[in-house]
Write an enzyme that holds these catalytic residues in place. Structure first.
Site, PDB file in Angstrom:
ATOM      1  N   LEU A  33      30.095 -34.435 -62.021  1.00 36.53           N
ATOM      2  CA  LEU A  33      28.738 -34.985 -61.863  1.00 36.53           C
ATOM      3  C   LEU A  33      28.472 -36.265 -61.318  1.00 36.53           C
ATOM      4  O   LEU A  33      28.766 -37.243 -61.765  1.00 36.53           O
ATOM      5  CB  LEU A  33      28.122 -34.543 -63.435  1.00 36.53           C
ATOM      6  N   PRO A  34      27.532 -36.395 -60.482  1.00 35.94           N
ATOM      7  CA  PRO A  34      27.341 -37.568 -59.563  1.00 35.94           C
ATOM      8  C   PRO A  34      26.337 -38.517 -60.453  1.00 35.94           C
ATOM      9  O   PRO A  34      25.240 -38.713 -59.888  1.00 35.94           O
ATOM     10  CB  PRO A  34      26.573 -36.939 -58.344  1.00 35.94           C
ATOM     11  N   LYS A  35      26.868 -38.965 -61.410  1.00 41.92           N
ATOM     12  CA  LYS A  35      26.104 -39.789 -62.308  1.00 41.92           C
ATOM     13  C   LYS A  35      26.051 -41.170 -61.979  1.00 41.92           C
ATOM     14  O   LYS A  35      27.041 -41.824 -61.849  1.00 41.92           O
ATOM     15  CB  LYS A  35      26.259 -39.674 -63.807  1.00 41.92           C
ATOM     16  N   LYS A  36      25.022 -41.852 -61.993  1.00 39.92           N
ATOM     17  CA  LYS A  36      25.154 -43.393 -62.115  1.00 39.92           C
ATOM     18  C   LYS A  36      24.221 -43.933 -63.195  1.00 39.92           C
ATOM     19  O   LYS A  36      23.331 -43.391 -63.807  1.00 39.92           O
ATOM     20  CB  LYS A  36      24.431 -43.856 -60.720  1.00 39.92           C
TER      21      LYS A  36
END
Length: 248
Positions: free
Chosen positions: A117-120
């Site tokens: 999941l492309p979480k920042k």
């Protein structure tokens, strides 16, 4: 002479770093009373398609921004924002997530390491202000997104609400090798099970996006708002499935 950890025990116990004190608990994750304010809108086809990797396809530039309050018994409570694009893969309509933002380090690491999941790290928020449900995202000290919806305006069809709460998604998982080149480069499909919708509403909504160099949600401009929904649900995030391997 002291005994080291046997290799077979390392293989059996390893699921996160650090090995001796993992950054998050074992999967899967269950979310209770997950509140979501989701604004779905139509954007520009060329700009949307520029974020979507093959073999996913885009025919209608429909984008969603979801402002979420996550109550996770194993991860703790946190806020999150998820950006999704309506795509197709092998005839199935599925939501591609180009970016996500969360305020919990454990939730960021859990989502990135397991499913990709492309979480920042950001500062999302979802709260009720009088008669208005308000969702915001700040990143790097500046406002990136702000959504509003009339609270409790009109009840939704329960089955439609359940489909929204449990809609499957797909992400581009990238894990680099020690030389900086990708060691894992995959499209990963994920879904939800045990979906129970406790409340669901629709109503008038608005969405504002503000330019930000490192949180570029505004790169997909709002041309037409299609729907605004508010759901409260219990869901369990399933294990992922690799649906395309770019390195195969």
């Amino acid at each position: 002479m002291a005994n080291n950890i046997p290799a077979e025990e390392v293989r059996a116990r390893a699921f996160s770093m650090p090995f001796h004190c993992p950054a998050y608990p074992p999967f899967p994750d269950t979310f209770l009373d997950r509140a979501s304010l989701t604004v779905t809108y139509r954007s520009d086809l060329d700009k949307v398609a520029a974020l979507v990797p093959e073999p996913l396809t885009v025919t209608d530039p429909v984008v969603s921004i979801a402002f979420l309050f996550m109550r996770a018994p194993k991860l703790g409570d946190y806020y999150e924002v998820a950006q999704s694009i309506r795509t197709e893969l092998n005839g199935e309509q599925i939501l591609f997530r180009p970016s996500m933002y969360a305020e919990s380090v454990a939730a960021i690491m859990d989502g990135r390491e397991i499913l990709g999941l492309p979480k920042k790290y950001g500062q999302p928020m979802l709260r009720l202000v009088n008669d208005t449900l308000l969702g915001t995202l700040e990143y790097g000290g500046s406002l990136v997104a702000r959504a509003t919806m009339g609270y409790g305006y009109e009840e939704m069809d329960p089955e439609k609400a359940k489909a929204i709460a449990g809609a499957p998604g797909v992400v581009l998982k990238i894990i680099p090798h020690v030389d900086g080149k990708p060691r894992i480069l995959e499209l990963v499909r994920f879904g939800y099970e045990s979906v129970s919708v406790k409340a669901a509403y629709t109503g008038p909504g608005a969405l504002e996006l503000f330019p930000n160099a490192l949180a570029p949600l505004a790169d997909l401009p709002v041309r037409e708002i299609l729907s605004t929904t508010h759901t409260v649900s219990d869901v369990t995030l399933q294990w992922g499935e690799v649906v395309h391997d770019y390195l195969a």
